[in-house]
Design an enzyme around this catalytic site. Structure first.
Site, mmCIF file in Angstrom:
data_model
loop_
_atom_site.group_PDB
_atom_site.id
_atom_site.type_symbol
_atom_site.label_atom_id
_atom_site.label_comp_id
_atom_site.label_asym_id
_atom_site.label_seq_id
_atom_site.Cartn_x
_atom_site.Cartn_y
_atom_site.Cartn_z
ATOM 1 N N HIS A 121 0.818 -1.224 0.000
ATOM 2 C CA HIS A 121 0.000 0.000 0.000
ATOM 3 C C HIS A 121 0.843 1.262 0.000
ATOM 4 O O HIS A 121 0.346 2.336 0.296
ATOM 5 C CB HIS A 121 -0.970 -0.001 1.193
ATOM 6 C CG HIS A 121 -2.004 -1.086 1.075
ATOM 7 N ND1 HIS A 121 -2.698 -1.577 2.154
ATOM 8 C CD2 HIS A 121 -2.439 -1.805 0.003
ATOM 9 C CE1 HIS A 121 -3.524 -2.528 1.741
ATOM 10 N NE2 HIS A 121 -3.379 -2.685 0.436
ATOM 11 N N GLY A 189 -1.494 -9.674 12.553
ATOM 12 C CA GLY A 189 -2.170 -8.401 12.796
ATOM 13 C C GLY A 189 -2.909 -7.802 11.630
ATOM 14 O O GLY A 189 -2.774 -6.609 11.349
#
Ligand code: APR
Length: 248
Positions: A121, A189
């Site tokens: 990203h 996570g």
């Protein structure tokens, strides 16, 4: 199966892995003081992503979007890698064939020492031009109040992937190619709800690899996990590293 047995099983899989892929999300940086996006106290509970992290939002209100990213840059500059980042950097050192694929833009994996890293990203500290291919590290414009402009005259933006935008082609290809050959993926996570990034662990699974998930609570990945280790990333990964070094 007892929690300790699961830790031992996960450690053996990692120790025996020929191609280890680690896939992380915002949860790996949570213990560094960086908020996650979803769940309680998540950023998307307080702010509206469509007003801050989309091309349309930037067209409509570039200053609001820049203030948001400058706020997050300031937050991240104060953050340090936590034990989870440190263990993941150590895993790169001890596993000959390794790749870290992260959805995070905070750059903390780089600070911790990972080099075999794909930032799907982007990276929040890069600023790119909206018109030419100019891209500058740590650039926020001459002064805080102004919007940053490129020498070519166009407005500059944070070099991160916004909702509705394609991911960097080379990064996605590298991540998917490695996932096809990985025999183990350690997922740490992530809520696993944002695609195409969330395909990465699923591709490992589809090609016969094992999925180990570390999360404080079940996620969209958990149904596909061979081993789910519930707990904070820093604690769980530190425990795995202890077992790994003991077994060497
Ligand atoms: N240890 C392990 N897991 C944790 C911890 C922790 N200390 N703290 C939170 N988590 C878990 C949460 O339970 C949740 O499943 O981390 C996950 C964070 O999920 P999200 O906030 O959705 O973050 P992420 O999965 O990285 O989001 C993916 O969405 O908003 C976009 O582009 C953004 O890259 C981001 C993408």
């Amino acid at each position: 199966m007892q929690q300790e047995d699961k830790f031992i099983q996960a450690t053996n899989l990692i120790a025996d892995a020929n191609h280890l892929l680690v896939f992380t999300g915002a949860g790996v940086s949570h213990e560094s003081g960086i908020p996650v996006f979803r769940g309680k106290n998540g950023l998307w509970q307080k702010y509206r992503p469509e007003e801050l992290a989309t091309p349309d939002a930037f067209r409509k209100a570039p200053r609001v979007v820049w203030d948001w990213y400058r706020y997050r840059r300031a937050l991240i500059r104060k953050a340090n890698p936590n034990p989870a980042h440190i263990v993941i950097a150590e895993l790169e050192r001890i596993k000959s064939t390794f790749l870290l694929v992260t959805q995070n833009v905070d750059g903390l994996h780089r600070v911790a020492g990972n080099k075999k890293l794909v930032e799907l990203h982007g990276n929040i500290f890069y600023t790119k031009c909206t018109a030419c291919d100019n891209c500058i590290y740590e650039y926020e414009g001459e002064n805080w109040s102004d919007l940053p402009y490129c020498e070519c005259g166009a407005l500059m933006r944070p070099a991160v992937v916004w909702f509705g935008e394609p991911l960097p082609e080379a990064a996605l290809t590298q991540a998917f190619e490695f996932a096809r050959t990985a025999d183990v993926v350690l997922v740490v996570g992530t809520s696993g709800v944002v695609y195409p990034a969330a395909y990465v662990p699923l591709i490992v699974k589809q090609h016969g690899g094992k999925v180990i998930e570390v999360n404080i609570e079940p996620s969209a990945i958990t149904p596909h996990a061979d081993i789910f280790l519930q707990g904070k990333a820093g604690d769980v990964l530190t425990h795995i590293m202890k077992l790994l070094t003991r077994s060497k």
